[in-house]
Scaffold this motif. Structure first.
Motif, PDB file in Angstrom:
ATOM      1  N   ALA A  68       0.811  -1.215   0.000  1.00 22.36           N
ATOM      2  CA  ALA A  68       0.000   0.000   0.000  1.00 22.36           C
ATOM      3  C   ALA A  68       0.845   1.265   0.000  1.00 22.36           C
ATOM      4  O   ALA A  68       0.506   2.244  -0.666  1.00 22.36           O
ATOM      5  N   ILE A  69       1.937   1.266   0.749  1.00 21.42           N
ATOM      6  CA  ILE A  69       2.709   2.505   0.887  1.00 21.42           C
ATOM      7  C   ILE A  69       3.674   2.732  -0.262  1.00 21.42           C
ATOM      8  O   ILE A  69       4.200   3.836  -0.410  1.00 21.42           O
ATOM      9  N   ASN A  70       3.914   1.720  -1.063  1.00 13.86           N
ATOM     10  CA  ASN A  70       4.872   1.867  -2.154  1.00 13.86           C
ATOM     11  C   ASN A  70       4.193   2.231  -3.465  1.00 13.86           C
ATOM     12  O   ASN A  70       4.509   1.685  -4.518  1.00 13.86           O
ATOM     13  N   VAL A  71       3.244   3.147  -3.400  1.00 18.28           N
ATOM     14  CA  VAL A  71       2.604   3.681  -4.613  1.00 18.28           C
ATOM     15  C   VAL A  71       2.660   5.201  -4.598  1.00 18.28           C
ATOM     16  O   VAL A  71       1.939   5.856  -5.347  1.00 18.28           O
ATOM     17  N   ASN A  72       3.502   5.777  -3.717  1.00 13.80           N
ATOM     18  CA  ASN A  72       3.590   7.225  -3.562  1.00 13.80           C
ATOM     19  C   ASN A  72       2.204   7.839  -3.387  1.00 13.80           C
ATOM     20  O   ASN A  72       1.781   8.695  -4.165  1.00 13.80           O
ATOM     21  N   PRO A  73       1.474   7.446  -2.331  1.00 15.18           N
ATOM     22  CA  PRO A  73       0.100   7.936  -2.172  1.00 15.18           C
ATOM     23  C   PRO A  73       0.056   9.396  -1.733  1.00 15.18           C
ATOM     24  O   PRO A  73       0.977   9.906  -1.086  1.00 15.18           O
ATOM     25  N   ASP A  74      -1.026  10.070  -2.100  1.00 11.05           N
ATOM     26  CA  ASP A  74      -1.324  11.390  -1.555  1.00 11.05           C
ATOM     27  C   ASP A  74      -2.184  11.259  -0.296  1.00 11.05           C
ATOM     28  O   ASP A  74      -2.159  12.132   0.566  1.00 11.05           O
ATOM     29  N   ILE A  75      -2.938  10.151  -0.253  1.00  6.97           N
ATOM     30  CA  ILE A  75      -3.812   9.882   0.887  1.00  6.97           C
ATOM     31  C   ILE A  75      -3.636   8.418   1.273  1.00  6.97           C
ATOM     32  O   ILE A  75      -3.758   7.528   0.435  1.00  6.97           O
ATOM     33  N   LEU A  76      -3.317   8.168   2.547  1.00  8.57           N
ATOM     34  CA  LEU A  76      -3.173   6.806   3.049  1.00  8.57           C
ATOM     35  C   LEU A  76      -4.281   6.541   4.060  1.00  8.57           C
ATOM     36  O   LEU A  76      -4.461   7.291   5.016  1.00  8.57           O
ATOM     37  N   ILE A  77      -5.035   5.460   3.835  1.00  8.23           N
ATOM     38  CA  ILE A  77      -6.131   5.077   4.721  1.00  8.23           C
ATOM     39  C   ILE A  77      -5.766   3.761   5.386  1.00  8.23           C
ATOM     40  O   ILE A  77      -5.504   2.767   4.709  1.00  8.23           O
ATOM     41  N   VAL A  78      -5.733   3.760   6.708  1.00  9.80           N
ATOM     42  CA  VAL A  78      -5.350   2.577   7.465  1.00  9.80           C
ATOM     43  C   VAL A  78      -6.468   2.227   8.436  1.00  9.80           C
ATOM     44  O   VAL A  78      -6.834   3.034   9.290  1.00  9.80           O
ATOM     45  N   ASP A  79      -7.006   1.011   8.315  1.00  4.02           N
ATOM     46  CA  ASP A  79      -8.130   0.588   9.162  1.00  4.02           C
ATOM     47  C   ASP A  79      -7.704  -0.581  10.043  1.00  4.02           C
ATOM     48  O   ASP A  79      -7.866  -1.744   9.657  1.00  4.02           O
ATOM     49  N   GLU A  80      -7.107  -0.275  11.205  1.00  2.00           N
ATOM     50  CA  GLU A  80      -6.785  -1.269  12.235  1.00  2.00           C
ATOM     51  C   GLU A  80      -5.772  -2.339  11.810  1.00  2.00           C
ATOM     52  O   GLU A  80      -5.456  -3.214  12.584  1.00  2.00           O
ATOM     53  N   ILE A  81      -5.265  -2.300  10.588  1.00  4.48           N
ATOM     54  CA  ILE A  81      -4.410  -3.393  10.127  1.00  4.48           C
ATOM     55  C   ILE A  81      -3.110  -3.470  10.922  1.00  4.48           C
ATOM     56  O   ILE A  81      -2.514  -4.534  11.056  1.00  4.48           O
ATOM     57  N   LEU A  82      -2.685  -2.325  11.486  1.00  2.00           N
ATOM     58  CA  LEU A  82      -1.410  -2.325  12.191  1.00  2.00           C
ATOM     59  C   LEU A  82      -1.511  -2.943  13.581  1.00  2.00           C
ATOM     60  O   LEU A  82      -0.538  -3.002  14.311  1.00  2.00           O
ATOM     61  N   GLY A  83      -2.702  -3.412  13.953  1.00  2.00           N
ATOM     62  CA  GLY A  83      -2.832  -4.154  15.195  1.00  2.00           C
ATOM     63  C   GLY A  83      -2.280  -5.555  15.066  1.00  2.00           C
ATOM     64  O   GLY A  83      -2.148  -6.280  16.051  1.00  2.00           O
ATOM     65  N   VAL A  84      -1.952  -5.955  13.838  1.00  2.00           N
ATOM     66  CA  VAL A  84      -1.414  -7.293  13.596  1.00  2.00           C
ATOM     67  C   VAL A  84       0.092  -7.186  13.412  1.00  2.00           C
ATOM     68  O   VAL A  84       0.611  -6.185  12.963  1.00  2.00           O
ATOM     69  N   GLY A  85       0.810  -8.231  13.789  1.00  2.00           N
ATOM     70  CA  GLY A  85       2.254  -8.222  13.609  1.00  2.00           C
ATOM     71  C   GLY A  85       2.974  -7.938  14.910  1.00  2.00           C
ATOM     72  O   GLY A  85       2.384  -7.488  15.886  1.00  2.00           O
ATOM     73  N   ASP A  86       4.285  -8.205  14.925  1.00  2.00           N
ATOM     74  CA  ASP A  86       5.038  -8.030  16.153  1.00  2.00           C
ATOM     75  C   ASP A  86       5.363  -6.558  16.380  1.00  2.00           C
ATOM     76  O   ASP A  86       5.168  -5.698  15.522  1.00  2.00           O
ATOM     77  N   ALA A  87       5.860  -6.264  17.587  1.00  2.00           N
ATOM     78  CA  ALA A  87       6.092  -4.879  17.990  1.00  2.00           C
ATOM     79  C   ALA A  87       7.110  -4.180  17.097  1.00  2.00           C
ATOM     80  O   ALA A  87       6.960  -2.998  16.772  1.00  2.00           O
ATOM     81  N   LYS A  88       8.147  -4.912  16.680  1.00  2.00           N
ATOM     82  CA  LYS A  88       9.177  -4.295  15.842  1.00  2.00           C
ATOM     83  C   LYS A  88       8.614  -3.885  14.488  1.00  2.00           C
ATOM     84  O   LYS A  88       8.942  -2.817  13.965  1.00  2.00           O
ATOM     85  N   PHE A  89       7.750  -4.747  13.916  1.00  2.00           N
ATOM     86  CA  PHE A  89       7.171  -4.395  12.627  1.00  2.00           C
ATOM     87  C   PHE A  89       6.193  -3.227  12.779  1.00  2.00           C
ATOM     88  O   PHE A  89       6.131  -2.348  11.918  1.00  2.00           O
ATOM     89  N   GLN A  90       5.437  -3.193  13.872  1.00  7.68           N
ATOM     90  CA  GLN A  90       4.526  -2.085  14.104  1.00  7.68           C
ATOM     91  C   GLN A  90       5.307  -0.780  14.210  1.00  7.68           C
ATOM     92  O   GLN A  90       4.899   0.241  13.633  1.00  7.68           O
ATOM     93  N   GLU A  91       6.428  -0.784  14.929  1.00  7.65           N
ATOM     94  CA  GLU A  91       7.250   0.422  15.034  1.00  7.65           C
ATOM     95  C   GLU A  91       7.765   0.837  13.669  1.00  7.65           C
ATOM     96  O   GLU A  91       7.826   2.031  13.351  1.00  7.65           O
ATOM     97  N   LYS A  92       8.112  -0.153  12.837  1.00  3.32           N
ATOM     98  CA  LYS A  92       8.589   0.130  11.487  1.00  3.32           C
ATOM     99  C   LYS A  92       7.493   0.797  10.657  1.00  3.32           C
ATOM    100  O   LYS A  92       7.746   1.752   9.912  1.00  3.32           O
ATOM    101  N   CYS A  93       6.256   0.304  10.812  1.00  5.46           N
ATOM    102  CA  CYS A  93       5.119   0.878  10.088  1.00  5.46           C
ATOM    103  C   CYS A  93       4.851   2.311  10.539  1.00  5.46           C
ATOM    104  O   CYS A  93       4.634   3.212   9.717  1.00  5.46           O
TER     105      CYS A  93
END
Length: 460
Positions: free
Chosen positions: A170-195
């Motif tokens: 999603a982020i590698n399309v050079n967006p003007d608008i990024l919409i995130v719906d709870e997806i970052l609740g998944v994954g480990d803490a290090k990946f969440q910090e990276k996001c």
């Protein structure tokens, strides 16, 4: 509508939502749906459910906005409308720029294809030039960091792997608008910090971000503004901390914010004995005067009181006064950051409370909770109360703060089973100023040591 949006020029807007309704037809059964479709006189077998009821707001380019609300409030419907997945029943939505949306984990991915194949397919659908696809795939592979699984069918992925590839795509399309719906609740803490680091980078580049999360701390850290939805309506659109206070009131309080009238209870109300509820030695006559004080609130004499505090709760108890000492001294201005703080509060109980809970939090000026706790978390059992009495409590802290401005939240609540209710929550009620330090930066001064453990290991 955000008051500032009125003055916005149309060219400054990333998203404009004007009087948008979204209704769904609900049928008792599939047979009723068929009956309505075939009925010669168009008999109605459905009832309508309004997911959104005429909402309007504007979001400027480069703004980061959190979307808050209880389950069923209309958050996901709103994001799907903005992303173009759904069309409104009435009203208009204008979106200015390229949208990247993470609305559902792995949406649009074919589980039988590998991660690499899905990314290539997504790139083609998104209109990425053929000669740019290899570089894009390489960037996504590096960010997702799923190793050999990138070339395995996605049906064998864990939910965390799905999140990694979906977010990277999603982020590698050079967006003007990024919409995130709870997806970052998944994954480990290090990946969440990276996001979140990537989201901050996108914000700095002027990308508009819409962020749905049930974690108010996540919204505070990543959004300057927030929208609170309730039953398909916009309850509040404004600074994130102010919106979160109302959201907490909906979740834990009565839904009616307490008025900040600054008035103490009448002097004839009983104040519980200090020896029963205070631990340690009393710091002096000023504390005794505070405990025996009459109708005038002591905190109004203090330069620590923040008149712009925010307050909510159901009113079954009220924090009516407070008194702060630093290393036993009541009169102080600027702290060094290493003092022991004692906060004495008086709470008036308006009903019987079987087990009251007292809590505190240290917050930044942006409202970010830096640290906090309460008696329920620390398994401290406080005595029951009766209606009409005022009780005094002591909170001791040694936060070792770095330089800057900090605020203290104070709260009294009640837990019945697994249900928590705020009786009174006073946010940013106390303002502390800490002198800047040369030895540390950030929020907390965490001691550290560094020393050489050998001479030169290698020399060329």
């Amino acid at each position: 509508m955000n008051p500032e949006s009125v003055a916005c020029r149309e060219s400054d807007l990333a998203i404009s939502v004007a009087d948008v309704y979204k209704a769904y037809k609900l049928y008792p059964s599939h047979q009723d749906r068929l009956k309505e479709a075939l009925h010669p006189f168009r008999k109605r077998y459905h009832r309508e459910f309004s997911a959104l009821s005429g909402i309007s707001f504007d979001i400027r380019k480069g703004e980061s906005v959190g979307i808050l609300g209880r389950n069923g409030a209309g958050k996901s419907t709103l994001l799907q409308l903005i992303a173009g997945v759904l069309t409104p029943t009435s009203g208009t939505i204008s979106v200015n720029g390229r949208v990247a949306a993470l609305l559902e984990l792995g949406a649009g991915f074919n589980p039988d294809l590998t991660g690499r194949e899905n990314v290539i397919l997504a790139s083609t659908i998104q209109g990425v030039a053929e000669d740019a696809i290899p570089d894009r795939v390489a960037a996504i592979e590096e960010f997702a960091d799923v190793g050999v699984f990138f070339d395995q069918p996605m049906k064998v992925y864990s939910s965390g792997m799905y999140a990694r590839v979906a977010f990277a795509n999603a982020i590698n399309v050079n967006p003007d608008i990024l919409i995130v719906d709870e997806i970052l609740g998944v994954g480990d803490a290090k990946f969440q910090e990276k996001c979140y680091s990537k989201i901050r980078s996108l914000r700095e580049q002027g990308v508009c971000i819409l962020f749905v999360s049930h974690s108010t701390e996540v919204v505070q850290r990543n959004c300057e503004s927030a929208i609170l939805l309730e039953s398909g309506n916009v309850v509040k659109y404004g600074p994130a901390d102010a919106v979160i206070a109302i959201y907490h009131d909906l979740l834990y309080g009565s839904g009616a914010t307490l008025k900040n009238n600054g008035k103490n209870s009448e002097s004839h109300n009983k104040i519980a004995s200090a020896s029963s509820f205070l631990t340690g030695n009393l710091p002096g006559s000023e504390l005794v005067n505070f405990l025996q004080n009459g109708a005038e609130p002591w905190y109004q004499r203090s330069g620590l009181y923040n008149p712009n505090e925010r307050r909510f709760g159901n009113g079954d108890a009220e924090i009516v006064d407070f008194f702060v000492t630093a290393d036993g001294h009541a009169n102080f201005d600027v702290l060094s950051g290493n003092e022991s703080l004692a906060i004495y509060i008086k709470v008036k109980f308006n009903k019987y409370i079987a087990q009251p809970e007292i809590g505190w939090a240290v917050v930044s000026p942006e409202g970010i909770v830096l640290s906090g706790s309460n008696t329920a978390m620390t398994k401290v059992i406080l005595p029951q109360t009766v209606s009409g009495e005022i009780r005094a409590y002591e909170i001791k802290l040694q936060p070792t703060l770095c330089g800057g401005d900090f605020f203290l939240n104070l709260g009294v609540g009640e837990r019945v089973g697994k249900t928590w209710t705020f009786l009174d929550n006073r946010r940013a009620i106390i303002h502390l100023t800490v002198a800047h330090q040369e030895s540390a930066s950030g929020f907390f001064n965490i001691p550290f040591k560094c020393k050489p453990i050998s001479d030169s290991i290698q020399h060329e």
